[in-house]
Scaffold this active site. Sequence first.
Site, PDB file in Angstrom:
ATOM      1  N   LYS B 194      -1.547 -30.475 -18.297  1.00  0.00           N
ATOM      2  CA  LYS B 194      -1.232 -29.832 -19.572  1.00  0.00           C
ATOM      3  C   LYS B 194      -0.565 -28.495 -19.242  1.00  0.00           C
ATOM      4  CE  LYS B 194      -3.175 -26.951 -21.405  1.00  0.00           C
ATOM      5  NZ  LYS B 194      -3.190 -25.442 -21.484  1.00  0.00           N
ATOM      6  N   THR B 205      -2.358 -22.310 -20.206  1.00  0.00           N
ATOM      7  CA  THR B 205      -2.686 -22.501 -18.809  1.00  0.00           C
ATOM      8  C   THR B 205      -2.070 -23.802 -18.344  1.00  0.00           C
ATOM      9  OG1 THR B 205      -4.768 -21.333 -18.905  1.00  0.00           O
ATOM     10  CG2 THR B 205      -4.648 -23.112 -17.334  1.00  0.00           C
ATOM     11  N   GLU B 292       7.118 -24.776 -25.188  1.00  0.00           N
ATOM     12  CA  GLU B 292       7.177 -24.215 -26.545  1.00  0.00           C
ATOM     13  C   GLU B 292       8.577 -23.688 -26.840  1.00  0.00           C
ATOM     14  OE1 GLU B 292       5.542 -23.997 -29.914  1.00  0.00           O
ATOM     15  OE2 GLU B 292       4.117 -24.297 -28.280  1.00  0.00           O
ATOM     16  N   ASN B 431       6.082 -17.447 -29.820  1.00  0.00           N
ATOM     17  CA  ASN B 431       5.282 -16.527 -29.022  1.00  0.00           C
ATOM     18  C   ASN B 431       5.034 -15.183 -29.685  1.00  0.00           C
ATOM     19  OD1 ASN B 431       4.567 -17.786 -26.389  1.00  0.00           O
ATOM     20  ND2 ASN B 431       6.733 -18.308 -26.532  1.00  0.00           N
ATOM     21  N   THR B 436       7.787 -15.896 -41.213  1.00  0.00           N
ATOM     22  CA  THR B 436       9.035 -16.225 -41.928  1.00  0.00           C
ATOM     23  C   THR B 436       8.963 -15.753 -43.379  1.00  0.00           C
ATOM     24  OG1 THR B 436       8.074 -18.410 -42.223  1.00  0.00           O
ATOM     25  CG2 THR B 436       9.799 -18.180 -40.568  1.00  0.00           C
TER      26      THR B 436
END
Lengths: 436, 436
Positions: B194, B205, B292, B431, B436
């Site tokens: 992951k 992590t 991401e 991040n 928005t």
Amino acid sequence: MFALKKTNQLNSFVRWYSTIKNTTLPPKGFKTGTYACGLKKSGNKDICVIYSEKECNVAAVFTENKVKAAPVLLSKSLIDQHHNSGFQSLIINSGGANACTGQEGDRNAATMSNLSASLLKAKQPSLVMSTGIIGQQLDMTKVEKGIQMATSQLKDNDWVSAAEAIMTTDHVHKLVQKTIELDGKQVNISGICKGAGMIHPNMATMLCTICTDANISAECLKPALKHSIQYSFNSISVDGDMSTNDTVCVFANGMAGNKMITDQKSQDFLLLQQALRETATELAQMIVKDAEGASKFISVVVLNAENEAAGKVVANSICTSSLVKTAIYGEDANWGRVLAAAGASGADIIPSKISMWFSHGDGKDIGIGKKNDPSICMQFLKDGQPTPKNEDRAAQLLANKDIGIIVDLNQGTANYSMWTSDLTVEYVKANSHYRT
Amino acid sequence: MFALKKTNQLNSFVRWYSTIKNTTLPPKGFKTGTYACGLKKSGNKDICVIYSEKECNVAAVFTENKVKAAPVLLSKSLIDQHHNSGFQSLIINSGGANACTGQEGDRNAATMSNLSASLLKAKQPSLVMSTGIIGQQLDMTKVEKGIQMATSQLKDNDWVSAAEAIMTTDHVHKLVQKTIELDGKQVNISGICKGAGMIHPNMATMLCTICTDANISAECLKPALKHSIQYSFNSISVDGDMSTNDTVCVFANGMAGNKMITDQKSQDFLLLQQALRETATELAQMIVKDAEGASKFISVVVLNAENEAAGKVVANSICTSSLVKTAIYGEDANWGRVLAAAGASGADIIPSKISMWFSHGDGKDIGIGKKNDPSICMQFLKDGQPTPKNEDRAAQLLANKDIGIIVDLNQGTANYSMWTSDLTVEYVKANSHYRT
């Protein structure tokens, strides 16, 4: 300021601090000329010439990038050849970096140097700086016309026009002027720079020129510049990239009439060095504040490191962390990312000793002492573990434009400060020429 | 692949390449158990236990971050204490990193280790991994319940569920299975990991567990893992940050029945090592592809470096350059930024020797040979100077999802590949928890 402690300059600090002042009076004997020769599509000024009536001692620091632009290679070679002295002129163009341009680029840089020196009747070739697009030859018909016009329209110390003529993606021109008294004489300093962000189609450059009428030997000017850069231009980070053209250069023509500084331990040397450092620091901070897409000015203050090198390594790791920079953009007091960046720095820190605060300030005097002032500081980590905190108060603190990150390593007595900007949506858009 | 040349493994490469295959058959003798104990707000699975019928030799590599989470410190200590052998179990939780949690965190990691080993009747304490939020204590009532449930519902090799239970901000689970033949026996490998990006409120992590039924000594397993990681997890960069919890661990239970590998020069060792490396490389590339906010998968291939270390330094500098990563996001073939990043890397490159191509490919085999294939490659720099190019064709090339950057240093014979993602508006939003 903090590193003074390590260089045994703290005792003298109070004395000279009071004697370094901002001024509107420029250094004696310098003239500037500018022109819009058409290298910039905008039609803005793109040629800048700086001339000194008297020959100057010169010190310069150039990009450490292995890929160096033609003007960098030429200026470095000229300074070495003439042992840092006898220079009267500097020619700068914006609108073209003259980098990755091969032998034709080398010839063009030499033409700029010789033509400007000849028109100015300078005894030595001019130093040269260029900034703008990489990999394109300069249009020398335009450049030569520009040099002819700029050198024929010299003005006494028109530093604002000079600062404007070297801008690329900068939003504002960058000029700092300081004055000190040395040996009973008034000594003035004018510094201009350009930097900002990186933008289409290649990368921008950090250029800085500092001119002073101080009388200082070439041997002393070099370490004074090196010290100034260490705590200014080498202590800022916008995106961690280093250009092919970065140059900082100082000219000293001695026309203030102070007794020549020849001793690096003298009070006069230390005072002039500190004035150069403050000039450079303010210019460097202007670059960070004007960085493409930046919305926050971040001061990272590392306290009580084992030594200055360790403090700088930790500060640099925090300043270049995308995670820290996006968190500040999001006004998120994300101490975990700061701690992880410190831990990943390579410095031999001891996590269980670390305390951390977020603060707001003016980017100059946060840090020592202020960490105990709850009106501007909030503790997030004590001895390696999170402290209870008021989320509303944290949100208020992080809503400021000037954010301080104070990390106390509790290992020694060395402190180090660096400055950076946040990583924003606007930064990415500006650097990707994002299509909306 | 390219670094094989430097480790004298090229001759064997063709032979073993044909014998490493993807498989749906898992390694013998492993069981997995998962449970959703409530650590994740989403209610998704957050506890994963891996159990081997037979005792395993184990090798592991942990984060080099000075700030290490409690499970990292515990697992490292257990492996040292038991000389890399005799382990039967691994307990992982997502939904909490157990980092910066002090002595209570240490006790909780030990409880996870002892409780799971006791329930599984394993002869040694379990190794432990945690991932999630930094600085919060684990809710041990939930965790203990989770361990009880997961250990009581073991299944033969349910690697998909295991891969799902360790996800945090990952969009997809990450599982790679390979098979080779050693000593006439079929040897299988299952790897899960992951990673993804970093997201609110702290950092994620990278965790990876590789299980194999290969029979290999603990002494040989260590260098095989080290080699595999060097060219996989240590050759990717999403944002250059290193977490407090990063761990890669390999378990080998010997149940395939091959003669024990004890010689690091043997063909069997090299083949198993290559299979582990390919497993790790595919898992590492999955992390980059799932990062991401990433919109592009970027392979950076440095050819003909003076040595492998220099090649890696250059590749790493390009992979971590915000300017390069934003340019790729903007589909801009900005060779100037790539060259500047190479020049700023610290490696002793010679700018006038450098050639550069942009390409598209599958992230695996671009590079050697392909730079002469105009159907997927386009040259932008030859011997340090820009080449004439068709802008429409360049735009087409950069519109691909998989982008290759090939830099030929023309200094030696060492090659190095790294992988990264682009720097996007979505990355910054994710991040900074942009509002928005």
